[in-house]
Motif scaffolding. Structure first.
Motif, short mmCIF file in Angstrom:
data_model
loop_
_atom_site.label_atom_id
_atom_site.label_comp_id
_atom_site.label_asym_id
_atom_site.label_seq_id
_atom_site.Cartn_x
_atom_site.Cartn_y
_atom_site.Cartn_z
N GLN A 82 0.83 -1.21 0.00
CA GLN A 82 0.00 0.00 0.00
C GLN A 82 0.86 1.25 0.00
N VAL A 83 1.92 1.23 0.80
CA VAL A 83 2.80 2.40 0.87
C VAL A 83 3.49 2.63 -0.46
N GLU A 84 3.97 1.55 -1.08
CA GLU A 84 4.68 1.72 -2.37
C GLU A 84 3.74 2.27 -3.43
N LEU A 85 2.51 1.78 -3.43
CA LEU A 85 1.53 2.27 -4.41
C LEU A 85 1.28 3.76 -4.20
N ALA A 86 1.10 4.16 -2.96
CA ALA A 86 0.87 5.58 -2.65
C ALA A 86 2.09 6.42 -3.03
N HIS A 87 3.29 5.89 -2.75
CA HIS A 87 4.53 6.60 -3.09
C HIS A 87 4.64 6.83 -4.59
N LEU A 88 4.34 5.79 -5.37
CA LEU A 88 4.45 5.90 -6.83
C LEU A 88 3.42 6.88 -7.38
N ASP A 89 2.22 6.86 -6.81
CA ASP A 89 1.16 7.77 -7.23
C ASP A 89 1.61 9.22 -7.02
N TYR A 90 2.23 9.44 -5.87
CA TYR A 90 2.74 10.77 -5.52
C TYR A 90 3.92 11.15 -6.41
N GLN A 134 4.80 10.08 -9.46
CA GLN A 134 4.68 10.24 -10.91
C GLN A 134 4.36 11.68 -11.31
N SER A 135 3.74 12.44 -10.42
CA SER A 135 3.46 13.85 -10.74
C SER A 135 4.68 14.72 -10.46
N ARG A 136 5.69 14.14 -9.82
CA ARG A 136 6.85 14.92 -9.43
C ARG A 136 8.11 14.54 -10.18
N LEU A 137 7.97 13.78 -11.27
CA LEU A 137 9.16 13.41 -12.04
C LEU A 137 9.85 14.65 -12.57
N VAL A 138 9.04 15.69 -12.81
CA VAL A 138 9.61 16.94 -13.31
C VAL A 138 10.62 17.51 -12.32
N ARG A 139 10.44 17.19 -11.02
CA ARG A 139 11.37 17.70 -10.01
C ARG A 139 12.47 16.69 -9.70
N SER A 140 12.09 15.40 -9.76
CA SER A 140 13.00 14.38 -9.26
C SER A 140 14.12 14.03 -10.22
N TRP A 141 13.89 14.26 -11.52
CA TRP A 141 14.89 13.81 -12.50
C TRP A 141 15.59 15.00 -13.14
N THR A 142 16.90 14.89 -13.28
CA THR A 142 17.66 15.99 -13.89
C THR A 142 17.96 15.69 -15.35
N MET A 172 7.27 3.22 -16.68
CA MET A 172 7.73 2.21 -15.71
C MET A 172 6.90 2.30 -14.43
N ILE A 173 6.64 3.54 -13.98
CA ILE A 173 5.85 3.73 -12.76
C ILE A 173 4.44 3.20 -12.95
N ARG A 174 3.82 3.52 -14.11
CA ARG A 174 2.45 3.04 -14.37
C ARG A 174 2.38 1.52 -14.37
N GLN A 175 3.40 0.90 -14.99
CA GLN A 175 3.42 -0.58 -15.03
C GLN A 175 3.56 -1.15 -13.63
N ARG A 176 4.45 -0.55 -12.85
CA ARG A 176 4.66 -1.04 -11.48
C ARG A 176 3.38 -0.85 -10.65
N MET A 177 2.70 0.28 -10.84
CA MET A 177 1.47 0.54 -10.10
C MET A 177 0.39 -0.48 -10.48
N GLY A 178 0.34 -0.85 -11.77
CA GLY A 178 -0.62 -1.86 -12.21
C GLY A 178 -0.38 -3.19 -11.53
N ARG A 179 0.91 -3.57 -11.43
CA ARG A 179 1.25 -4.84 -10.76
C ARG A 179 0.89 -4.79 -9.28
N LEU A 180 1.18 -3.65 -8.65
CA LEU A 180 0.88 -3.50 -7.22
C LEU A 180 -0.62 -3.59 -6.96
N ARG A 181 -1.42 -2.96 -7.84
CA ARG A 181 -2.88 -3.01 -7.65
C ARG A 181 -3.40 -4.43 -7.73
N LYS A 182 -2.82 -5.21 -8.67
CA LYS A 182 -3.23 -6.62 -8.78
C LYS A 182 -2.87 -7.38 -7.51
N GLU A 183 -1.65 -7.13 -7.00
CA GLU A 183 -1.22 -7.81 -5.77
C GLU A 183 -2.11 -7.41 -4.59
#
Length: 430
Positions: free
Chosen positions: A126-134, A136-144, A170-181
Motif C-alpha cells: 500500500q505504501v509503495e503504491l501511494a509513493h508511486l502515485d505521488y 509520478q506527478s513529481r518526475l519533473v522535479r525528481s529527475w535531472t 515504468m511507474i504506471r506498469q509497477r502501479m498496475g502490478r501493485l494493484r493486482k497484488e
C-alpha cells in the motif's frame, strides 16, 4: 536532494491560507505538523504559522515570506523545510531552489512515515503504491535528465522516447502490478474475515485519531507488545489478539491505523484495505484523547472516515455497528476537568472514561463491550440428538443456556438458549 534523513534539523512551516476552512485551529495544526516530523525522527529546530493571503502558483508563499524562511533556516541551521500543506511539483521545486534546501510537503512527510512503519507485506504494498502515485506527478522535479533521449532497442521504449516518458511508463506498469497484488490481498483478507465470521469469536475494532492511545489500550488489554510510542502513526497495520470478557469466552481485539485530518488522497485509497477490517467488527471502540484541546475536531474526522466506510451515516448519528467511546488519558487531566469528564461519561451509556496508561476505568470499558456483544441475544428453543456432545458443548460455551433436558425416550434433548443473531448463525454452520 536525497531522502529525508533521521536526525535532520527542520523548520516546520504551517501555511494558513485565507478562505480555507481548517478542521483544527492554528495551534493544533502546528502541533500536529511538529508531531508528524518527530514521528520520522526529524529534529524540529523551529516551527511557525505563515498567513497566506493569496496563493502564489509558483511558490505558494510571497517572495518576502520565502526570504524569511531562508533566513530562519540559516539561523536555526535547518537543512530541511517541512510545509504542512500540499505543494504542487512546481512549488516544491522552486522553493528548493530559492531556499537551497530539501522541501517536503505534508503528503511527502506522511508517506515517509508510512514507508518506515509499514510492517506487513500488505502495508508495504500500500505504501509503495501511494509513493508511486505521488512520485509520478513529481518526475519533473525528481529527475535531472528529463530531456535526454533514450536510444537503441529494448523493453523501455525505442529511439526518440524521452527519459521522463519511459520513467512514467515504468511507474504506471509497477502501479498496475501493485494493484493486482493488493486486490489479491483484499480477497485473502475477505476469506479470513469469512472464516472469522464462522468462528465463534466476535471482533472489537479499536479506532481513533492518531496518537489517541489505541495501541497503549490494546497492549493493556491483551498483554501484547505492539509499538505504543507517543508518536503519530505508531500503528500502521491492524494487529489482532484474543481477549476474555465476562460473558464472552473469547473476543478478537483489532488495533487499526490512526486517522488524521487532511489525509492525502493517495493514502486514503492505498489504505482502504487496512480500514476494511473495521467494517467486519461486531463492536467499534472509538478511543479519544480527552487531554487534547482538539478532541472534538478529531472525533469529527474519525466519524467522517467511518461514514466513508459505510459504518455510520454522514452526520454520525446512526450507526450500523455499535460504537463505544473510550475517553482516554484521564491521567493527564487536571482535577476539575477530570471530575467534569467523569460526570458526563457516567451519564452516557456509550461513553466510558479511562486511562489506558494506568488501567483506570478499564473494567467498566470491558463490561460495556461485553454488554453490547451480548445484549442483542434472542432466546432459541433447539432440539439436539442426545449424542451430539460437540454442539451441546458449543451452546454452553457461547450462549446462556436456560434449559437443557431430555425429551422422553426420543433420544433427543430440548435446549433453550440465549444467543446473539451472529452466534446463532455460527451455530447453524457447525
Amino acid at each position: 536532494m536525497g531522502e529525508v534523513s533521521r536526525g535532520a534539523r527542520a523548520l516546520v512551516v504551517c501555511p494558513d491560507i485565507r478562505g480555507i476552512s481548517y478542521d483544527l485551529d492554528t495551534e493544533s495544526r502546528l502541533a500536529e505538523a511538529e508531531g508528524l516530523a518527530l514521528a520520522i525522527g526529524i529534529v524540529v529546530a523551529d516551527s511557525f504559522t505563515l498567513p497566506v493571503r493569496q496563493v502564489r502558483p509558483n511558490l505558494l508563499f510571497g517572495a518576502g515570506q520565502v526570504e524569511n524562511i531562508r533566513i530562519a533556516c540559516e539561523q536555526e541551521q535547518a537543512e530541511l523545510v517541512v510545509v504542512d500543506g500540499a505543494l504542487s511539483p512546481i512549488q516544491q521545486r522552486n522553493l528548493e531552489e530559492k531556499l537551497g534546501r530539501k522541501v517536503i510537503d505534508r503528503t511527502g512527510l506522511i508517506l515517509e512515515i508510512f514507508g518506515e512503519r509499514a510492517a506487513t507485506a500488505e502495508g508495504r504494498l500500500q505504501v509503495e503504491l501511494a509513493h508511486l502515485d505521488y512520485q509520478q506527478s513529481r518526475l519533473v522535479r525528481s529527475w535531472t535528465h528529463l530531456e535526454r533521449q533514450r536510444g537503441g532497442f529494448g523493453f523501455l521504449g525505442g529511439p526518440g522516447e524521452t527519459q521522463i516518458e519511459a520513467d512514467r511508463r515504468m511507474i504506471r506498469q509497477r502501479m498496475g502490478r501493485l494493484r493486482k497484488e493488493l486486490e489479491q490481498v483484499r480477497k485473502t483478507r475477505g476469506l479470513h474475515r469469512e472464516r472469522r465470521e464462522r468462528a465463534p469469536w466476535p471482533v472489537i475494532a479499536l479506532v481513533g485519531y492518531t496518537n489517541a492511545g489505541k495501541s497503549t489500550l490494546f497492549n493493556r488489554l491483551t498483554g501484547a507488545e505492539v509499538m505504543a510510542e507517543d508518536l503519530l502513526f505508531a500503528t500502521l497495520d491492524p494487529t489482532m489478539r484474543a481477549i476474555a470478557l465476562p460473558g464472552v469466552e473469547k473476543a478478537i481485539l483489532s488495533d487499526t491505523v490512526g486517522f488524521i485530518s487532511d489525509l492525502p488522497t493517495q493514502l486514503v485509497a492505498a489504505f482502504r484495505a487496512t480500514l476494511e477490517e473495521v467494517t467486519a467488527a461486531d463492536v467499534i471502540c472509538h478511543v479519544r484523547d480527552m487531554s487534547n484541546p482538539s478532541s472534538d475536531a478529531q472525533k469529527k474526522q474519525v466519524l467522517q472516515v467511518l461514514a466513508d466506510l459505510g459504518v455510520v451515516d454522514g452526520q454520525g448519528e446512526t450507526t450500523r455497528i455499535p460504537i463505544v467511546e473510550a475517553w482516554n488519558k484521564l491521567d493527564l487531566l487536571g482535577s476539575e476537568d477530570r471530575a467534569e469528564l467523569l460526570e458526563v461519561a457516567a451519564a452516557e451509556d456509550d461513553i466510558v472514561a479511562i486511562s489506558a496508561l494506568t488501567g483506570e476505568g478499564l473494567e467498566n470499558l470491558l463490561a460495556r463491550l461485553d454488554s453490547l456483544l451480548t445484549s442483542a441475544a434472542r432466546t432459541y428453543e433447539l432440539e439436539l440428538a442426545a449424542g451430539d456432545g460437540r454442539r451441546l458443548a458449543w451452546l454452553h460455551q457461547h450462549g446462556n443456556v436456560l434449559a437443557d433436558e431430555a425429551k422422553g425416550d426420543t433420544g433427543k434433548r430440548r435446549i433453550v438458549v440465549k444467543l446473539s443473531e451472529k452466534d446463532f448463525g455460527r451455530y447453524q454452520s457447525l
